[in-house]
Design a protein around this motif. Structure first.
Motif, PDB file in Angstrom:
ATOM      1  N   THR A  11      18.050  -7.982   4.598  1.00 59.47           N
ATOM      2  CA  THR A  11      17.513  -7.911   5.955  1.00 59.47           C
ATOM      3  C   THR A  11      16.048  -8.325   5.969  1.00 59.47           C
ATOM      4  O   THR A  11      15.607  -9.050   6.877  1.00 59.47           O
ATOM      5  CB  THR A  11      17.662  -6.488   6.520  1.00 59.47           C
ATOM      6  N   PHE A  12      15.281  -7.866   4.958  1.00 57.94           N
ATOM      7  CA  PHE A  12      13.886  -8.294   4.847  1.00 57.94           C
ATOM      8  C   PHE A  12      13.799  -9.815   4.734  1.00 57.94           C
ATOM      9  O   PHE A  12      12.976 -10.462   5.391  1.00 57.94           O
ATOM     10  CB  PHE A  12      13.226  -7.653   3.623  1.00 57.94           C
ATOM     11  N   GLY A  13      14.641 -10.383   3.877  1.00 58.90           N
ATOM     12  CA  GLY A  13      14.649 -11.834   3.711  1.00 58.90           C
ATOM     13  C   GLY A  13      15.046 -12.551   4.987  1.00 58.90           C
ATOM     14  O   GLY A  13      14.465 -13.587   5.344  1.00 58.90           O
ATOM     15  N   ALA A  14      16.042 -12.007   5.677  1.00 57.83           N
ATOM     16  CA  ALA A  14      16.495 -12.622   6.925  1.00 57.83           C
ATOM     17  C   ALA A  14      15.396 -12.606   7.982  1.00 57.83           C
ATOM     18  O   ALA A  14      15.243 -13.562   8.752  1.00 57.83           O
ATOM     19  CB  ALA A  14      17.741 -11.893   7.431  1.00 57.83           C
ATOM     20  N   LEU A  15      14.609 -11.522   8.022  1.00 58.54           N
ATOM     21  CA  LEU A  15      13.498 -11.451   8.972  1.00 58.54           C
ATOM     22  C   LEU A  15      12.432 -12.498   8.640  1.00 58.54           C
ATOM     23  O   LEU A  15      11.845 -13.109   9.535  1.00 58.54           O
ATOM     24  CB  LEU A  15      12.888 -10.046   8.959  1.00 58.54           C
ATOM     25  N   CYS A  16      12.173 -12.699   7.332  1.00 58.24           N
ATOM     26  CA  CYS A  16      11.241 -13.759   6.924  1.00 58.24           C
ATOM     27  C   CYS A  16      11.744 -15.121   7.382  1.00 58.24           C
ATOM     28  O   CYS A  16      10.960 -15.959   7.867  1.00 58.24           O
ATOM     29  CB  CYS A  16      11.060 -13.750   5.401  1.00 58.24           C
ATOM     30  N   VAL A  58       5.894  -9.668   1.572  1.00 56.28           N
ATOM     31  CA  VAL A  58       5.402  -9.449   0.207  1.00 56.28           C
ATOM     32  C   VAL A  58       6.423  -8.693  -0.630  1.00 56.28           C
ATOM     33  O   VAL A  58       6.695  -9.055  -1.785  1.00 56.28           O
ATOM     34  CB  VAL A  58       4.056  -8.697   0.240  1.00 56.28           C
ATOM     35  N   ILE A  59       7.013  -7.646  -0.064  1.00 58.34           N
ATOM     36  CA  ILE A  59       8.027  -6.867  -0.795  1.00 58.34           C
ATOM     37  C   ILE A  59       9.221  -7.743  -1.154  1.00 58.34           C
ATOM     38  O   ILE A  59       9.688  -7.753  -2.301  1.00 58.34           O
ATOM     39  CB  ILE A  59       8.483  -5.651   0.048  1.00 58.34           C
ATOM     40  N   PHE A  60       9.712  -8.488  -0.188  1.00 58.50           N
ATOM     41  CA  PHE A  60      10.884  -9.331  -0.435  1.00 58.50           C
ATOM     42  C   PHE A  60      10.587 -10.385  -1.497  1.00 58.50           C
ATOM     43  O   PHE A  60      11.376 -10.579  -2.429  1.00 58.50           O
ATOM     44  CB  PHE A  60      11.318 -10.024   0.863  1.00 58.50           C
ATOM     45  N   THR A  61       9.452 -11.054  -1.392  1.00 49.73           N
ATOM     46  CA  THR A  61       9.104 -12.107  -2.352  1.00 49.73           C
ATOM     47  C   THR A  61       8.929 -11.531  -3.751  1.00 49.73           C
ATOM     48  O   THR A  61       9.421 -12.096  -4.736  1.00 49.73           O
ATOM     49  CB  THR A  61       7.812 -12.820  -1.912  1.00 49.73           C
ATOM     50  N   THR A  62       8.261 -10.397  -3.861  1.00 52.63           N
ATOM     51  CA  THR A  62       8.033  -9.761  -5.165  1.00 52.63           C
ATOM     52  C   THR A  62       9.343  -9.349  -5.821  1.00 52.63           C
ATOM     53  O   THR A  62       9.560  -9.600  -7.014  1.00 52.63           O
ATOM     54  CB  THR A  62       7.113  -8.538  -5.007  1.00 52.63           C
ATOM     55  N   VAL A  63      10.215  -8.724  -5.048  1.00 51.11           N
ATOM     56  CA  VAL A  63      11.501  -8.265  -5.597  1.00 51.11           C
ATOM     57  C   VAL A  63      12.335  -9.463  -6.048  1.00 51.11           C
ATOM     58  O   VAL A  63      12.970  -9.425  -7.116  1.00 51.11           O
ATOM     59  CB  VAL A  63      12.268  -7.427  -4.554  1.00 51.11           C
ATOM     60  N   CYS A  64      12.334 -10.529  -5.273  1.00 54.07           N
ATOM     61  CA  CYS A  64      13.107 -11.722  -5.650  1.00 54.07           C
ATOM     62  C   CYS A  64      12.607 -12.314  -6.967  1.00 54.07           C
ATOM     63  O   CYS A  64      13.401 -12.626  -7.861  1.00 54.07           O
ATOM     64  CB  CYS A  64      13.027 -12.778  -4.549  1.00 54.07           C
ATOM     65  N   PHE A  65      11.297 -12.450  -7.107  1.00 53.33           N
ATOM     66  CA  PHE A  65      10.742 -12.984  -8.357  1.00 53.33           C
ATOM     67  C   PHE A  65      11.029 -12.047  -9.533  1.00 53.33           C
ATOM     68  O   PHE A  65      11.300 -12.509 -10.651  1.00 53.33           O
ATOM     69  CB  PHE A  65       9.232 -13.216  -8.220  1.00 53.33           C
ATOM     70  N   PHE A  66      10.982 -10.744  -9.288  1.00 57.20           N
ATOM     71  CA  PHE A  66      11.267  -9.773 -10.354  1.00 57.20           C
ATOM     72  C   PHE A  66      12.714  -9.885 -10.826  1.00 57.20           C
ATOM     73  O   PHE A  66      12.997  -9.939 -12.028  1.00 57.20           O
ATOM     74  CB  PHE A  66      10.986  -8.354  -9.860  1.00 57.20           C
ATOM     75  N   ILE A  67      13.645  -9.964  -9.882  1.00 55.96           N
ATOM     76  CA  ILE A  67      15.066 -10.062 -10.238  1.00 55.96           C
ATOM     77  C   ILE A  67      15.354 -11.380 -10.947  1.00 55.96           C
ATOM     78  O   ILE A  67      16.080 -11.429 -11.949  1.00 55.96           O
ATOM     79  CB  ILE A  67      15.949  -9.914  -8.980  1.00 55.96           C
ATOM     80  N   VAL A  68      14.757 -12.469 -10.457  1.00 55.88           N
ATOM     81  CA  VAL A  68      14.960 -13.775 -11.089  1.00 55.88           C
ATOM     82  C   VAL A  68      14.417 -13.774 -12.511  1.00 55.88           C
ATOM     83  O   VAL A  68      15.067 -14.251 -13.450  1.00 55.88           O
ATOM     84  CB  VAL A  68      14.283 -14.883 -10.251  1.00 55.88           C
ATOM     85  N   GLY A  69      13.219 -13.196 -12.702  1.00 59.54           N
ATOM     86  CA  GLY A  69      12.628 -13.158 -14.036  1.00 59.54           C
ATOM     87  C   GLY A  69      13.411 -12.282 -14.989  1.00 59.54           C
ATOM     88  O   GLY A  69      13.645 -12.657 -16.149  1.00 59.54           O
TER      89      GLY A  69
END
Length: 491
Positions: free
Chosen positions: A80-85, A418-429
């Motif tokens: 949902t956070f990503g969809a709002l972005c 910021v939360i969505f972007t950080t979590v995505c990079f963390f999961i990808v890494g």
């Protein structure tokens, strides 16, 4: 590249002709998708095979019932956070194609080309293969229960769904839209059929499967990112509406409303469906099932159990239709911007559909369908997909800082981005550590587009003989398919 052009539509309009007549006759993608079709497009693209297959992968990698339910809820919030972005991005940049346009506008042409490259050569074929195999699994498995369905037969049946969806999307935009709305209602009905008996059994005291819901004995931090990957795949599709921005009526209002309503509905339904699964099945029984909804129906819906596989198969078909409706628009816009052959930026002169872009995906899907394990396909495709989603939202944050006065009809709170972007990079890494083979291969496949970009787009080093051959084939393909360049700017 040499292309044939239609006689100018303005030459065909008499003095009494109006601008509306000219636009009606011109070759372009029409704005014909309102709020209800937009909602159906998102829900229909998201709710597909994932909710019927991903519970196994989520439970396998999370290690407990309680933690798997928490993962489902958190992935719903994250999506949902990503969809709002993406609602902000979709109203700030009015072109279709989603990530490709956003990366092009915020981070430059190379990241945009890599997104287009990996979508064309792997992500869309892999995801379509995954959904098609689920379609075949649910059609064939009930015929062979309790034995396992023959793999060859599953793949043959899976191949039937793809040409049907391709044909619909080539034939008519309105037909594809109506099909999406119909299949969305069918799949929501299927979810309600699962939720009601499960919740009723839970209310009546059937809680034994939740006694050790947060047992951490099987928890592995290295596998937890894969649980999020399997779960996030079930939510994949919330960004597909951004692929068709140029065809949405009043996108500044429609896109945010459709995204918010759709994501709240999907998250609520997904959590309730998993609660229903665990009410009627133990964790071990769910892990042993290749078709979770069929196993559930055989226990909780014996009277209508034969209908469940049909409903699930139709649900998968709706997800497949959503993908084949949205992704060709990315290829269409990419070709329009010079990152693909011009033939893919053409529209059928009567059907007004991006025919070449739709057709080019079909052989790639069939090639990947011949081989590949279903859960490996999820992990392999997820790395690049989520990497570019994270880059797109990072680009949105950077663009806000660099261009504070740029019009943004819908603006998401900075903390959410910021939360969505950080979590995505963390999961990808972390996924590179958890599953280095598949995610590393996906990373290498993505980076293989760098030399392609510099050799064919940035500076063309293609031999003249090859160019002449490409142009000759494209010209005759244009004539054969009856397609032409877009004649009206729609952004």
């Amino acid at each position: 590249m040499r292309v044939l052009k239609r006689e100018s539509v303005t030459d065909k309009v008499s003095d009494e002709g109006t601008e509306k007549t000219v636009k009606d006759d011109a070759v372009h993608l029409r704005r014909s998708i309102g709020l209800v079709p937009s909602i159906s497009f998102i829900i229909g693209a998201v709710v597909g095979s994932g909710i019927f297959i991903a519970p196994k992968g989520v439970l396998m990698n999370s290690g407990s019932v309680g933690l798997s339910l928490l993962v489902w809820a958190l992935c719903g919030v994250l999506s949902t956070f990503g969809a709002l972005c993406y609602a902000e991005l979709g109203t700030s940049f009015r072109k279709s194609s989603g990530d490709y346009t956003y990366l092009l506008e915020t981070l430059g042409p190379l990241p945009a080309f890599l997104r287009l490259w990996i979508e064309l050569i792997f992500i869309r074929p892999a995801v379509a293969t995954y959904v098609s195999l689920a379609f075949g699994q649910y059609v064939v498995e009930p015929l062979f229960m309790p034995c396992a369905a023959p793999t060859v037969l599953v793949k043959l049946v899976s191949m039937l769904g793809v040409p049907f969806v391709v044909a619909v999307n080539c034939w008519s935009v309105s037909m594809a839209t109506r099909l999406q709305v119909l299949l969305t209602f069918i799949k929501m009905f299927a979810l309600i059929l699962i939720i009601i008996p499960g919740i009723m059994a839970l209310v009546n005291g059937k809680t034994e499967n939740f006694q050790k819901d947060f047992d951490t004995d099987s928890l592995s931090l290295t596998k937890l990112p894969l649980a999020f990957y399997s779960d996030l795949y079930a939510y994949v599709g919330w960004y597909y509406l951004n692929f068709i921005t140029e065809e949405v009526i009043n996108p500044n209002r429609t896109i945010p409303l459709a995204i918010i309503f759709s994501m709240v509905t999907i998250t609520m339904f997904y959590v309730l469906v998993n609660v229903a699964y665990y009410t009627m099945m133990t964790a071990n029984e769910l892990l042993m099932s290749d078709a979770v909804a069929v196993t559930f129906a055989s226990r909780a819906l014996q009277g209508v159990a034969p209908a469940i596989p049909v409903l699930v198969a139709l649900s998968c078909l709706g997800s497949l239709n959503g993908g084949f409706f949205g992704v060709p628009r990315m290829l269409f816009v990419g070709a329009r911007g010079g990152h693909l052959q011009a033939i893919f930026s053409m529209i059928h002169i009567r059907r007004q559909t991006p025919l070449p872009a739709v057709l080019c995906l079909y052989p790639l899907v069939i090639i990947i369908m011949v081989r590949g394990e279903i859960f490996q396909l999820i992990n392999f495709a997820s790395f690049s997909r989520w990497l570019f989603i994270a880059l797109a939202t990072l680009g949105m944050i950077i663009h806000r800082y660099r261009f504070p006065d740029h019009p943004r009809p819908f603006k998401v709170p900075l903390a959410v981005a910021v939360i969505f972007t950080t979590v995505c990079f963390f999961i990808v890494g972390l996924s590179l550590y958890s599953d280095p083979w598949n995610t590393g291969g996906s990373c290498a496949l993505t980076l293989s587009g760098v030399p392609v970009y510099y050799l064919t787009v940035k500076k063309s080093y293609i031999p003249k003989r090859w160019k002449k051959t490409f142009n000759y084939l494209s010209l005759h393909l244009q004539i054969f398919l009856e397609v032409a360049q877009q004649e009206i700017q729609t952004y």
